[in-house]
Write an enzyme that holds these catalytic residues in place. Structure first.
Site, PDB file in Angstrom:
ATOM      1  N   CYS A   2       0.867  -1.208  -0.028  1.00 63.05           N
ATOM      2  CA  CYS A   2      -0.068  -0.064  -0.160  1.00 63.05           C
ATOM      3  C   CYS A   2       0.844   1.306  -0.046  1.00 63.05           C
ATOM      4  O   CYS A   2       2.086   1.269   0.370  1.00 63.05           O
ATOM      5  CB  CYS A   2      -0.804   0.212   1.263  1.00 63.05           C
ATOM      6  N   ARG A  27       1.496   1.380  -6.159  1.00 62.35           N
ATOM      7  CA  ARG A  27       1.827   0.540  -4.800  1.00 62.35           C
ATOM      8  C   ARG A  27       0.513  -0.140  -4.682  1.00 62.35           C
ATOM      9  O   ARG A  27       0.337  -1.074  -3.691  1.00 62.35           O
ATOM     10  CB  ARG A  27       2.245   1.261  -3.617  1.00 62.35           C
ATOM     11  N   TRP A  74      -3.896  -1.887  -1.281  1.00 62.08           N
ATOM     12  CA  TRP A  74      -3.799  -3.226  -1.995  1.00 62.08           C
ATOM     13  C   TRP A  74      -4.393  -4.114  -1.085  1.00 62.08           C
ATOM     14  O   TRP A  74      -3.490  -4.517  -0.253  1.00 62.08           O
ATOM     15  CB  TRP A  74      -2.224  -3.272  -2.550  1.00 62.08           C
ATOM     16  N   ASN A 100       0.889   0.012   6.006  1.00 62.04           N
ATOM     17  CA  ASN A 100       1.265  -0.874   4.848  1.00 62.04           C
ATOM     18  C   ASN A 100       1.936  -1.997   5.685  1.00 62.04           C
ATOM     19  O   ASN A 100       3.079  -1.927   6.287  1.00 62.04           O
ATOM     20  CB  ASN A 100       2.411  -0.135   4.110  1.00 62.04           C
ATOM     21  N   GLY A 101       1.677  -3.311   5.146  1.00 63.59           N
ATOM     22  CA  GLY A 101       2.121  -4.436   5.644  1.00 63.59           C
ATOM     23  C   GLY A 101       1.201  -5.432   6.214  1.00 63.59           C
ATOM     24  O   GLY A 101       0.101  -5.405   5.963  1.00 63.59           O
ATOM     25  N   GLU A 476      11.959 -21.837 -15.756  1.00 64.61           N
ATOM     26  CA  GLU A 476      11.448 -20.512 -15.714  1.00 64.61           C
ATOM     27  C   GLU A 476      12.489 -19.573 -15.936  1.00 64.61           C
ATOM     28  O   GLU A 476      12.204 -18.329 -16.226  1.00 64.61           O
ATOM     29  CB  GLU A 476      10.896 -20.333 -13.980  1.00 64.61           C
ATOM     30  N   LYS A 480      12.154 -16.479 -18.364  1.00 68.43           N
ATOM     31  CA  LYS A 480      12.508 -14.939 -18.194  1.00 68.43           C
ATOM     32  C   LYS A 480      13.195 -14.528 -19.443  1.00 68.43           C
ATOM     33  O   LYS A 480      13.206 -13.393 -19.891  1.00 68.43           O
ATOM     34  CB  LYS A 480      13.220 -14.802 -16.931  1.00 68.43           C
ATOM     35  N   GLU A 483      11.216 -13.978 -22.860  1.00 68.11           N
ATOM     36  CA  GLU A 483      10.184 -12.898 -22.946  1.00 68.11           C
ATOM     37  C   GLU A 483      10.615 -11.678 -22.972  1.00 68.11           C
ATOM     38  O   GLU A 483      10.171 -10.829 -23.457  1.00 68.11           O
ATOM     39  CB  GLU A 483       8.959 -13.436 -21.775  1.00 68.11           C
ATOM     40  N   HIS A 499      19.783 -36.986 -25.086  1.00 65.46           N
ATOM     41  CA  HIS A 499      18.910 -37.840 -25.629  1.00 65.46           C
ATOM     42  C   HIS A 499      18.217 -36.965 -27.064  1.00 65.46           C
ATOM     43  O   HIS A 499      17.205 -37.378 -27.497  1.00 65.46           O
ATOM     44  CB  HIS A 499      17.554 -38.320 -24.831  1.00 65.46           C
ATOM     45  N   LYS A 598      -0.195  -8.382 -19.198  1.00 66.35           N
ATOM     46  CA  LYS A 598       0.178  -8.789 -17.963  1.00 66.35           C
ATOM     47  C   LYS A 598      -0.964  -9.955 -17.644  1.00 66.35           C
ATOM     48  O   LYS A 598      -0.626 -10.882 -16.817  1.00 66.35           O
ATOM     49  CB  LYS A 598      -0.047  -7.620 -16.794  1.00 66.35           C
TER      50      LYS A 598
HETATM   51  C1  F6R Z   1       5.804 -14.715 -17.513  1.00 66.71           C
HETATM   52  C2  F6R Z   1       4.321 -14.625 -17.115  1.00 66.71           C
HETATM   53  C3  F6R Z   1       3.468 -15.498 -17.452  1.00 66.71           C
HETATM   54  C4  F6R Z   1       2.400 -15.648 -16.473  1.00 66.71           C
HETATM   55  C5  F6R Z   1       1.325 -16.464 -16.972  1.00 66.71           C
HETATM   56  C6  F6R Z   1      -0.082 -16.698 -16.065  1.00 66.71           C
HETATM   57  O1  F6R Z   1       6.514 -13.826 -16.697  1.00 66.71           O
HETATM   58  O2  F6R Z   1       4.015 -13.781 -16.181  1.00 66.71           O
HETATM   59  O3  F6R Z   1       3.809 -16.566 -17.918  1.00 66.71           O
HETATM   60  O4  F6R Z   1       2.782 -16.445 -15.356  1.00 66.71           O
HETATM   61  O5  F6R Z   1       0.545 -15.700 -18.081  1.00 66.71           O
HETATM   62  O6  F6R Z   1      -0.382 -15.579 -15.396  1.00 66.71           O
HETATM   63  P1  F6R Z   1      -1.061 -15.418 -13.958  1.00 66.71           P
HETATM   64  O7  F6R Z   1      -0.022 -15.871 -12.882  1.00 66.71           O
HETATM   65  O8  F6R Z   1      -1.584 -14.004 -13.752  1.00 66.71           O
HETATM   66  O9  F6R Z   1      -2.062 -16.606 -13.969  1.00 66.71           O
END
Ligand code: F6R
Length: 603
Positions: A2, A27, A74, A100-101, A476, A480, A483, A499, A598
């Site tokens: 927050c 935030r 938040w 906040n916390g 993972e 990163k 993307e 293989h 996002k």
């Molecule tokens: C990669 C990334 C995406 C999300 C995926 C699921 O950095 O952020 O691969 O992990 O689109 O999204 P959420 O977690 O919002 O369900």
């Protein structure tokens, strides 16, 4: 997460309180509010919505006062409602607080205060603080003593600001594991979660530390030790930032800011009450079939969970990518589907949950966004409390989800007798140490990782190898890299390499190997044999390692050895930084990589 702002001034403060929370909206942005001294009483104006929405209904900008505090929320404890929005008042409206916390012991404190006759109007953990101060004041008649005693009773993390009708010229503030700073202006002084709260007014700031509290008035401020009450000499830091940059807290990108916020995201995940973890564990225990669900990063989080459940609890809990779930779904009334989602809105994950529900399965989810579709549709939800993640590329939310799955796997192991009391305490201690270890890594290794990223930014093809629990970490990390840099990076189990993919290895293909600590025994030895296989074919090998004596690598990043449960998270953070710095070297659109969004709300 927050945002907190506060102003004490010789002049009307409405505009500056509004600007303060407006600039802190990144935030948290589900509700907001202000509390200010109006003659001899405290007036609160708050509601659900953005700062602009609340301002148009409640008029923040034009309020008339010289002392006030403000908050943008938040939600973590309690729904997004007007009652739960901050500031919160004590029963007699003598004290108002913004926070906040997460107050871990708020239930115990609330029960004690209820017995003393206090009445609560919200579901938040924050409200106990206002009542606690009021009770202290009734007992001792002194605001500062009541404030200090209340802080001493709090367990958890907080940044706090408080005003009182008994000290109408002052704002009291304090922090513990959540940031709070003081802004030193001319004929005005400020408090804020960060510089954005007052950046257009002053660049002179005093940074509060844990164990300190501040008292801010229009013409002075003081910082004292919480333990001794002694006044502390604090240096003034001049912030050379413009307000655009500082919205990102001084970081050039949200991705970097969020990587740096991971210690706090882990602390928040560890502060989530055990009852919530136990409730999901009860459902897991009762189910005959459990599946973990996620997609993209959250699939890799789920896959890491699969390894943790197998190794800690001897449980077979397969992870399924939610875009494929419907083709594999065999769930029934005895099944539990446990989903992981940052946004809580991802179509593939929501559809899979719906599919399983229709077949009678129980559902649960670990979600970051309060009130999101997935949080509302499942039978049980654990809100991870990582705060807003603005960068499209997930970092802190994913790590916090991994920590919560580790907590759940440990609890299942405890129940099933595979985690002894000694191992339990060891793992708890390892988790508690992790935020500090990440802080050290980020502070001490960022320079080295940046240099490596700039050196290797020309490499078009990367292979990321890991075995065992380091395999989902490799996947993972490769995601990163892909993307955010638009380079090809393929995550793979070390043993799988020979293989087929080994034929790709030449001096153009670079390999990043996630090497476990030597104490991992066979896992370490087998990972090193993958390194030998690549080296034998002339491939360049970059090792993320824990043992500085290993010198077979073309390049090494040596990480500080730690407990086997938490060790995999350190190379993950290092790989996030490698991806970030490679992207900046290539001048990519880091926070909004091309073609990505996002929350993916389409099939
Ligand atoms: C990669 C990334 C995406 C999300 C995926 C699921 O950095 O952020 O691969 O992990 O689109 O999204 P959420 O977690 O919002 O369900």
């Amino acid at each position: 997460m927050c945002g907190i702002a506060g102003v004490a001034s010789f002049h009307p403060i409405g505009d500056r309180l509004y600007d303060g929370v407006h600039h802190l909206e990144y935030r948290g942005y589900d509700s907001c509010g202000v509390a200010f001294l109006n003659h001899n009483h405290i007036e609160v104006r708050k509601d659900v919505g953005t700062v602009d929405e609340v301002d148009s209904k409640e008029t923040i900008r034009h309020l008339v006062s010289n002392v006030g505090i403000a908050h943008t929320r938040w939600a973590t404890h309690g729904k997004v409602t007007k009652e739960n929005a901050h500031p919160h008042l004590s029963c007699r409206a003598d004290f108002a607080v913004v926070h906040n916390g997460i107050i871990a012991n708020y239930r115990v404190l609330r029960d004690e205060l209820l017995k003393k006759g206090h009445r609560f109007t919200s579901e938040t953990d924050t409200e106990v603080i206002a009542h606690l101060i009021e009770q202290g004041f009734l007992d001792c008649g002194d605001v500062e003593r009541a404030w200090v005693n209340a802080l001493a009773a709090l367990d958890g993390s907080y940044a706090l600001a408080m005003i009182s009708i008994h000290e109408p010229q002052r704002i009291f503030c304090a922090r513990h594991e959540s940031p709070l700073i003081i802004g030193v202006g001319s004929e005005s002084n400020y408090v804020g979660s960060d510089f954005n709260a007052f950046i257009e007014q002053t660049k002179n700031t005093v940074i509060l530390e844990d164990g300190e509290y501040g008292i801010v008035s229009k013409d002075s401020f003081s910082v004292k030790s919480l333990r001794s009450g002694e006044v502390l000499e604090k240096a003034i830091t001049v912030v050379p930032w413009d307000s655009e940059l500082s919205r990102k807290g001084g970081y050039p990108h949200y991705m970097l800011k969020e990587i740096h916020e991971q210690p706090q995201a882990v602390r928040n995940a560890l502060a989530i009450a055990s009852e919530q973890i136990n409730a999901v564990a009860d459902t897991m225990e009762a189910a005959q079939r459990v599946r973990l669900l996620g997609v993209g990063t959250t699939y890799y989080v789920a896959l890491l969970g699969q390894y943790l459940f197998a190794t800690l609890a001897e449980m077979d809990v397969p992870a399924v990518s939610s875009d494929e779930f419907r083709y594999l779904d065999c769930s029934d009334a005895h099944s539990l589907i446990l989903a992981v989602s940052q946004s809580g809105e991802t179509y593939d994950t929501a559809m899979s949950l719906r599919h399983a529900k229709e077949r009678g399965a129980k559902t649960a989810a670990i979600v970051n966004v309060v009130g999101s579709s997935i949080a509302r549709m499942v039978d049980q939800v654990v809100l991870q409390g990582s705060g807003p993640e603005v960068c499209v590329v997930s970092t802190k939310a994913a790590l916090a989800q991994m920590i919560l799955l580790a907590r759940l796997a440990l609890e299942m192991g405890r129940r099933r007798g595979t985690v002894s009391p000694t191992k339990w305490s060891e793992c708890e201690a390892a988790l508690a140490a992790l935020p500090g270890e990440i802080e050290t890594l980020v502070n001490e290794k960022s320079g080295l990782i940046r240099a490596a990223a700039y050196r290797h930014a020309h490499v078009h093809n990367w292979l990321f190898l890991g075995r065992g629990v380091y395999y989902p970490i490799a996947l993972e990390s490769a995601l990163k890299m892909k993307e955010v840099t638009y380079l090809h990076a393929e995550g793979m189990p070390g043993g799988f390499l020979k293989h087929g993919t080994l034929s790709l290895v030449d001096d153009q293909l670079y390999t990043l190997v996630f090497v476990p600590p030597p104490a991992a025994g066979e896992l370490h030895a087998l990972t090193m044999s993958s390194v030998e296989e690549v080296k034998a074919r002339g491939g360049f090998v970059f090792g993320f390692i824990f043992d500085g004596h290993e010198d077979i690598f073309d390049e090494r990043l040596v990480l500080t050895p730690t407990h086997e449960l938490t060790a995999p998270f350190l190379p993950l953070v290092a790989a996030q930084l490698l991806a970030y710095f490679t992207a900046t070297a290539l001048k990519r659109n880091v926070d909004k990589p091309r073609s990505l969004a996002k929350s993916v709300t389409v099939a």
